[in-house]
Motif scaffolding. Structure first.
Motif, short mmCIF file in Angstrom:
data_model
loop_
_atom_site.label_atom_id
_atom_site.label_comp_id
_atom_site.label_asym_id
_atom_site.label_seq_id
_atom_site.Cartn_x
_atom_site.Cartn_y
_atom_site.Cartn_z
N ARG A 128 0.81 -1.22 0.00
CA ARG A 128 0.00 0.00 0.00
C ARG A 128 0.84 1.27 0.00
O ARG A 128 0.44 2.30 -0.56
N ALA A 129 2.03 1.22 0.61
CA ALA A 129 2.90 2.40 0.59
C ALA A 129 3.36 2.68 -0.85
O ALA A 129 3.37 3.84 -1.30
N LEU A 130 3.75 1.62 -1.57
CA LEU A 130 4.15 1.78 -2.98
C LEU A 130 2.97 2.25 -3.81
O LEU A 130 3.12 3.12 -4.69
N LEU A 131 1.78 1.72 -3.52
CA LEU A 131 0.58 2.14 -4.25
C LEU A 131 0.32 3.62 -4.03
O LEU A 131 -0.06 4.34 -4.97
N GLY A 132 0.54 4.09 -2.81
CA GLY A 132 0.37 5.52 -2.53
C GLY A 132 1.34 6.38 -3.32
O GLY A 132 0.96 7.43 -3.86
N VAL A 133 2.59 5.93 -3.43
CA VAL A 133 3.59 6.67 -4.21
C VAL A 133 3.21 6.70 -5.68
O VAL A 133 3.27 7.75 -6.35
N ALA A 145 -5.17 -0.27 -9.90
CA ALA A 145 -5.50 0.35 -8.61
C ALA A 145 -5.01 1.79 -8.57
O ALA A 145 -5.70 2.68 -8.08
N ARG A 146 -3.81 2.03 -9.09
CA ARG A 146 -3.26 3.39 -9.13
C ARG A 146 -4.15 4.31 -9.95
O ARG A 146 -4.46 5.43 -9.53
N ALA A 147 -4.56 3.85 -11.12
CA ALA A 147 -5.39 4.68 -12.00
C ALA A 147 -6.73 4.99 -11.36
O ALA A 147 -7.21 6.13 -11.42
N VAL A 148 -7.35 3.99 -10.74
CA VAL A 148 -8.67 4.19 -10.13
C VAL A 148 -8.57 5.12 -8.93
O VAL A 148 -9.39 6.04 -8.75
N LEU A 149 -7.56 4.94 -8.10
CA LEU A 149 -7.38 5.80 -6.93
C LEU A 149 -7.13 7.25 -7.34
O LEU A 149 -7.67 8.19 -6.74
#
Length: 268
Positions: free
Chosen positions: A17-22, A118-122
């Motif tokens: 999740r930390a990488l996803l946030g970045v 997930a990155r694109a949707v967020l």
């Protein structure tokens, strides 16, 4: 095995999740990189659309809907549905293209493919969710802060989940067959007309009303309209339809994950 595929993918996303946030932050920054307006250019298009609907339909023409509509004002009605639809269309399209765009990175690094949809949707939700939450605050006062207004954050979470499942499924299909991107682009253009975004459900012919429920956004739009325009908690059939769509997309995505596990990187 099929059920565990999606569960394992979600568990990986949680661990990373930390990488996803970045990655999400970089996705947002990339949308306005090199511009002086910065984040303004991300929010300006939907804000101008909202302002245009209100000005043209409510102020200039003063158009009104019938008594069965959740509100009499046409512009106010369109604003709620269109914001939700724009969030859905933007997230779906960007999420669908995400694996192909990240193909080179995935071929060199053993990253979970789900990171990219997930990155694109967020990123899309971070653009549109604040606008819907501002609407919620505006309407909360008008409805005297009735409990129904607070369904909006729940609906946003449901929309994020549904959009991620759909975008990830489409991303896998698009990796296998590029024509999927063209077909989905057409469906997103037509889908707004097969939903209660532009007109109340009661105006759609009774015999063909079942077509609206083939659109995954129909229940969500009805939920937003109920919460924001009427101050009422969405009815049970809205939540049931949302749950059915989430379950269906989760099942289809699980199958797609299992079937594409050994070939996905080669397709990219």
């Amino acid at each position: 095995m099929i059920r565990s595929a999606l569960g394992a993918e979600c568990a990986q996303l949680w661990r990373l999740r930390a990488l996803l946030g970045v990655l999400t932050r970089r996705e947002l920054v990339a949308r306005f990189a090199g511009s002086a307006g910065g984040l303004l250019w991300v929010w300006l298009p939907p804000l101008l659309t909202v302002a245009a609907y209100y000005l043209v339909f409510d102020v200039v023409f003063g158009m009104r809907l019938g008594g069965q509509a959740p509100t009499a004002r046409v512009g106010t009605y369109l604003i709620v549905g269109m914001l939700a639809w724009m969030a859905f269309a933007d997230a779906t399209q960007r999420g669908m293209n995400s694996l192909i765009e990240a193909g080179g990175l995935l071929q060199k690094n053993p990253l979970p493919p789900g990171l990219f949809p997930a990155r694109a949707v967020l990123a899309s939700l971070l653009v549109y969710a604040p606008l819907l939450l501002v609407l919620m605050l505006l309407y909360a006062g008008a409805h005297r802060f009735t409990p129904g207004v607070w369904a909006v954050p729940v609906l946003l979470l449901c929309q994020g989940m549904l959009t991620f499942l759909l975008a990830y499924l489409l991303a896998i299909l698009a990796a296998a067959l590029r024509d999927v991107m063209q077909v989905v682009g057409v469906l997103l253009s037509l889908g707004v007309f097969l939903s209660p975004v532009l007109f109340p459900v009661d105006l759609f012919p009774q015999a063909w009303r079942w077509l609206l429920w083939l659109n995954p956004m129909t229940a969500l739009v009805l939920g937003y309209q109920s919460a924001l325009l009427q101050g009422a908690w969405p009815s049970w059939d809205v939540w049931l339809a949302i749950g059915a769509w989430v379950a269906l997309l989760a099942a289809l995505l699980s199958v797609a994950l299992v079937r594409s596990r050994d070939q996905l990187v080669d397709w990219l």
